[in-house]
Design an enzyme around this catalytic site. Structure first.
Site, PDB file in Angstrom:
ATOM      1  N   HIS A 472       0.573  -0.715   0.086  1.00 26.85           N
ATOM      2  CA  HIS A 472       0.189  -0.152   0.084  1.00 26.85           C
ATOM      3  C   HIS A 472       0.868   1.482  -0.413  1.00 26.85           C
ATOM      4  O   HIS A 472       0.221   2.407   0.173  1.00 26.85           O
ATOM      5  CB  HIS A 472      -0.895   0.254   1.264  1.00 26.85           C
ATOM      6  CG  HIS A 472      -2.350   0.401   0.699  1.00 26.85           C
ATOM      7  ND1 HIS A 472      -2.584   1.627   0.134  1.00 26.85           N
ATOM      8  CD2 HIS A 472      -3.452   0.474   1.769  1.00 26.85           C
ATOM      9  CE1 HIS A 472      -3.708   1.861   0.190  1.00 26.85           C
ATOM     10  NE2 HIS A 472      -4.475   1.062   1.099  1.00 26.85           N
ATOM     11  N   ASP A 476      -1.809   2.115  -4.700  1.00 30.70           N
ATOM     12  CA  ASP A 476      -3.219   2.463  -3.812  1.00 30.70           C
ATOM     13  C   ASP A 476      -4.051   1.671  -4.253  1.00 30.70           C
ATOM     14  O   ASP A 476      -4.625   0.699  -5.002  1.00 30.70           O
ATOM     15  CB  ASP A 476      -3.821   4.253  -4.370  1.00 30.70           C
ATOM     16  CG  ASP A 476      -3.112   5.199  -4.259  1.00 30.70           C
ATOM     17  OD1 ASP A 476      -2.741   4.991  -3.137  1.00 30.70           O
ATOM     18  OD2 ASP A 476      -2.713   5.718  -4.807  1.00 30.70           O
TER      19      ASP A 476
END
Length: 501
Positions: A472, A476
């Site tokens: 992450h 995204d």
């Protein structure tokens, strides 16, 4: 006085931590003998001695952080290294003057393609033991395979230079054998050992199997060998122990090893077995934990209707096999679908290097494969440029090499994305762990017929859950979901791959 300094650690790596010193001040060292081990955030580096001599000073202790070319230790060169042998074993050095003895070095054998080091797993002999030529002396473990070291001559072991657990380089020295007439007379005392190590078909059993049989008071007659020419392997002994209620598992060796925890009751200890992790398993454990500690890992899920892919395989599998000489599997479809999706979401194919993001205009696809010794991930380079048949051939070839333990380190490095197929083992759903420094890994699962709604009707379709684990920090949620949707779309309508849609 010779300085031992930190070697080049690799691209973009500027410092390391001193993990282990294999030698202490005052120890003698041979040229190219490994004296310490450094750890970086990417690799483990072993530091060899530049000359033979005596280690006179350790500048960087274990746990210290050092930069490239930093001073680690000082070595006094010269004849200091052989001196202790002369003091400790005067008889062994005096013997050659009489012409009766001849010292023979025990060397590390060839370890395999691209394998440069190994760990001494077990010595089956000790200093003073008599040995015969070709009798197994010790067992070495590498990241890929176990290597047995036979005796180069008949004689007496006068010195062991690398004890159990030590790391040795390819071509390094393990010990010394003194070959002599007295050794020949001493050999009958140990004649029972090599005899016991021979199966009924005449093939020598694996030393690790002999050791395990001895620990459990078993004979070779109680074990069915599955190795070449009926040779008994370690796995055969373990299977015999598991299936034979009368075969006790010796708990004595486990007691000192288990000291950090409460000593188990005798009846519990008799049902436990403690086995040292192989280097491959240690590497897998370390890398997976590093991945969890470093990446901000998250997993997103979807499901795919495999009807179209299965229909396409059924229609063309015979023609495909006849033309290309390889079967059409599911992996080529998933590889193609992932390459297609990575073009639209390039951050899933990128990696973080310090404060930079490295985007890649190629796809080196890692295909996770389970082997008898552990998980490996061979890499198919430029998979985005390959045809279905090329991908299937590459997967088949690397899969066979992985099972045989013949993959080189180069074949398992440089991947930019990975596919893991837990479905072959029956997994319905899982969250795969990233293969650092990659930012994405796709988990495939078993195909299961389930009721789904199609055009407002409930129908039975072959469905598969897909899981994308991603970093992450760089990917995204929108990009991850988009990637997985594109893979789903390509598999449910494979024509999209032909038209690049």
């Amino acid at each position: 006085m010779t300085e031992v300094r930190v070697p080049t650690l690799g691209e973009s790596v500027s410092e390391a931590t001193v993990a282990t010193w294999f030698k202490k001040v005052g120890d003698t060292v041979a040229q190219d003998e490994m004296i310490c081990e450094l750890e970086t955030d990417k690799v483990t580096v072993e530091v060899p001695s530049p000359f033979a001599g005596t280690l006179t000073e350790i500048v960087a202790a274990e746990g210290e952080t050092v930069g490239v070319d930093a001073l680690l230790a000082n070595i006094t060169e010269g004849d200091a290294a052989p001196a202790p042998a002369a003091e400790e074993k005067p008889a062994a050095t005096a013997a050659p003057a009489s012409g009766g003895d001849e010292a023979v070095k025990i060397m590390v054998p060839t370890l395999g393609e691209s394998v440069t080091e190994a760990t001494v797993g077990t010595w089956f002999k000790k200093v003073g033991d008599s040995v015969t030529a070709d009798e197994m002396l010790c067992e070495l473990e590498t990241d890929k395979v176990s290597v047995e070291v036979p005796s180069p001559a008949t004689g007496v072991i006068t010195e062991i230079l690398a004890e159990d657990g030590a790391t040795v380089a390819a071509g390094g020295q393990l010990g010394v054998i003194s070959g002599s007439a007295s050794a020949a007379s001493a050999a009958p005392a140990s004649a029972a050992a090599p005899a016991a190590a021979v199966s009924s078909e005449g093939a020598k059993n694996a030393p690790s199997a002999e050791k395990l049989m001895a620990e459990n008071n078993m004979s070779a007659d109680q074990v069915t060998g599955t190795g070449r020419d009926g040779r008994v392997m370690k796995e055969d002994v373990q299977a015999a122990i598991a299936t034979s209620a009368s075969a006790p598992i010796t708990s004595a060796p486990a007691a000192p090893v288990a000291a950090p925890r409460a000593a188990p009751a005798p009846e519990q200890a008799a049902r436990e077995e403690r086995v040292k992790m192989t280097r491959l398993r240690q590497t897998i454990a370390r890398r997976l934990k590093e991945s969890q500690n470093t990446a901000a890992m998250l997993t997103t899920y979807n499901e795919v209707d495999m009807s179209e892919v299965m229909a396409l395989r059924t229609e063309y599998k015979d023609v495909f096999l006849k033309k290309h000489g390889v079967k059409m599997g599911f992996m080529s479809f998933f590889t193609k679908a992932c390459c297609h999706a990575l073009k639209e979401v390039p951050e899933v194919n990128a990696e973080i290097d310090g404060t930079d993001i490295v985007y890649k205009s190629y796809v080196n696809m890692g295909i996770a494969a389970g082997t008898p010794t552990g998980l490996v991930v061979p890499v198919i380079r430029d998979a985005d440029q390959l045809s279905f048949s090329d991908i299937e051939k590459a997967i088949a070839e690397k899969g066979a090499r992985a099972r045989d333990g013949k993959l080189s380190m180069a074949e398992m490095q440089g991947g930019s994305f990975t596919i893991s197929n837990g479905g072959v083992y029956g997994s319905l759903m899982s969250s795969p762990i990233l293969n650092p420094p990659q930012s994405g890994i796709l988990g495939m699962h078993t195909i299961q017929k389930r009721p789904v709604v199609v055009n407002d009707e409930i129908v039975i379709r072959p469905m598969m859950y897909l899981a994308l684990s991603y970093d992450h920090r760089i990917v995204d949620g929108k990009g991850a979901v988009t990637f997985l949707v594109r893979v789903k779309e390509a598999l449910e309508d494979p024509r999209r791959l032909l038209m690049d849609l």
